[in-house]
Write an enzyme that holds these catalytic residues in place. Structure first.
Site, PDB file in Angstrom:
ATOM      1  N   GLN A  11      66.005  40.319  24.046  1.00 12.06           N
ATOM      2  CA  GLN A  11      65.154  39.174  24.346  1.00 12.06           C
ATOM      3  C   GLN A  11      64.611  38.546  23.070  1.00 12.06           C
ATOM      4  OE1 GLN A  11      63.112  41.268  28.033  1.00 12.06           O
ATOM      5  NE2 GLN A  11      62.248  39.237  27.775  1.00 12.06           N
ATOM      6  N   SER A  90      67.130  46.727  23.426  1.00  9.83           N
ATOM      7  CA  SER A  90      66.239  46.533  24.562  1.00  9.83           C
ATOM      8  C   SER A  90      67.034  46.095  25.795  1.00  9.83           C
ATOM      9  CB  SER A  90      65.142  45.530  24.201  1.00  9.83           C
ATOM     10  OG  SER A  90      64.166  45.454  25.205  1.00  9.83           O
ATOM     11  N   LEU A  91      66.815  44.872  26.285  1.00 10.58           N
ATOM     12  CA  LEU A  91      67.586  44.360  27.427  1.00 10.58           C
ATOM     13  C   LEU A  91      69.081  44.520  27.210  1.00 10.58           C
ATOM     14  CD1 LEU A  91      69.261  41.507  28.247  1.00 10.58           C
ATOM     15  CD2 LEU A  91      68.103  42.829  30.019  1.00 10.58           C
ATOM     16  N   ARG A 115      64.823  44.857  36.877  1.00 13.42           N
ATOM     17  CA  ARG A 115      64.080  45.199  35.656  1.00 13.42           C
ATOM     18  C   ARG A 115      63.219  44.021  35.198  1.00 13.42           C
ATOM     19  NH1 ARG A 115      64.891  44.990  29.883  1.00 13.42           N
ATOM     20  NH2 ARG A 115      64.455  46.958  28.792  1.00 13.42           N
ATOM     21  N   HIS A 195      58.119  47.796  25.463  1.00 10.48           N
ATOM     22  CA  HIS A 195      58.350  49.089  24.808  1.00 10.48           C
ATOM     23  C   HIS A 195      57.051  49.752  24.350  1.00 10.48           C
ATOM     24  CE1 HIS A 195      62.614  48.463  25.103  1.00 10.48           C
ATOM     25  NE2 HIS A 195      62.434  47.242  24.615  1.00 10.48           N
ATOM     26  N   GLN A 242      63.476  54.006  28.337  1.00  6.92           N
ATOM     27  CA  GLN A 242      63.620  52.906  27.397  1.00  6.92           C
ATOM     28  C   GLN A 242      62.499  51.878  27.476  1.00  6.92           C
ATOM     29  OE1 GLN A 242      65.178  49.390  28.061  1.00  6.92           O
ATOM     30  NE2 GLN A 242      66.855  49.356  26.600  1.00  6.92           N
TER      31      GLN A 242
END
Length: 306
Positions: A11, A90-91, A115, A195, A242
């Site tokens: 992102q 991440s994503l 998500r 996160h 995560q």
């Protein structure tokens, strides 16, 4: 012989128009995007014609970016460029896992939609955001975070580049402390403090979703953000960690280099990951592939260096 890794963007890289030319020029991409559109109507309009503010909303960013990340990887694979391993920021870990065969790409999209909804809800529970701190070592940034109640080091990008999540009310004061210490705090194009503990509720809900999701073991190594090591057979357990834990990106790239990877292709939007790899591994061959033209050029260059 080059050992190739695909890296899937995270992102912050999103922009209007992403993925459109691949949709128009590649039949398999068009089929996946159309399946995704049937699952979540309006996705393609957001990708191709949406404004920056619409794409910044987490519920929209994640499904759109999933498709824009997966498409170039699929096109490169069709052209014969197949990685020996993958990682996603991440994503980006979701399309990386789908590409590695742990789930059908459309199922990965549906999981990403869920998500995004959960993380979007979390961003509204408490106002938080993120900044990238540059020109300071990790220990200094960690120490500065410790001066505040709700500011956390989260994305360990490369030496001198550590992203921080924090309560919006505290981030301005944190940025001043960074400046006093000789660094800079740059706002990121995200809607919340990812996160970090701000995502604890979302992570717990997502873990329950993952327990009900059938996964296959990866066909190629997928290096996890959580611990910078390849996923084992239990995909759900590693993926559940995560969302509310730091991204160990620098450690991940160094581990991949230890495992013999010397060629990295960022598939998806932008070139942030490519730049980070260049800083972490100056000797590595690094490419970016977002558009159809990019994919054709990268495939040609990789074959020339094979």
């Amino acid at each position: 012989m080059a050992k190739i890794a695909f890296l899937f963007s995270g992102q912050g890289a999103q922009h209007p128009g992403m993925g459109k030319d691949l949709y128009e020029q590649n039949a398999s991409v068009r089929a996946l995007f159309d399946r995704a559109e049937a699952l979540r109507p309006g996705t393609l309009a957001q990708m191709f014609d949406g404004d920056a503010e619409t794409l910044r909303a987490t519920e929209n960013t994640q499904p759109c970016l999933y498709l824009a990340d997966y498409a170039p990887a699929a096109v490169l694979a069709e052209a014969g460029i197949r990685p020996a391993g993958v990682a996603g920021f991440s994503l980006g870990e979701l399309p990386a896992l789908a590409f590695a065969g742990t789930m059908d790409p459309a199922d990965g999209f549906a999981l990403t939609v869920r998500r995004g909804i959960l993380m979007g809800e979390a961003t509204r529970e408490r106002k938080s955001s993120m900044v990238a701190v540059i020109k300071l070592d990790n220990a200094t940034v960690e120490r500065l975070c410790g001066e505040f109640h709700a500011v956390y080091p989260v994305n360990y990008n490369s030496a001198g580049n550590l992203s921080v999540a924090g309560d919006e009310a505290e981030l301005a004061a944190f940025a001043e402390r960074v400046k006093e210490a000789g660094g800079r705090a740059l706002p990121l194009k995200v809607a919340g403090g990812f996160h970090s503990p701000f995502m604890d509720n979302a992570a717990a809900k997502f873990a329950a979703v993952l327990k009900e999701t059938p996964f296959r073991a990866p066909e190629i190594p997928v290096y996890a953000n959580f611990n910078a090591t390849p996923y084992g057979a239990s995909v759900a357990d590693a993926l559940s960690m995560q969302m509310n834990h730091p991204v160990r990106w620098e450690q991940t790239i160094l581990r991949m280099a230890e495992d013999g990877f010397d060629t990295f292709i960022e598939t998806g939007v932008g070139n942030v990951l490519a730049k980070l790899v260049t800083r972490i591994l100056p000797e590595a061959k690094v490419f970016t592939a977002e558009t159809a033209e990019d994919c054709a050029k990268v495939a040609e260059e990789v074959r020339a260096h094979a």
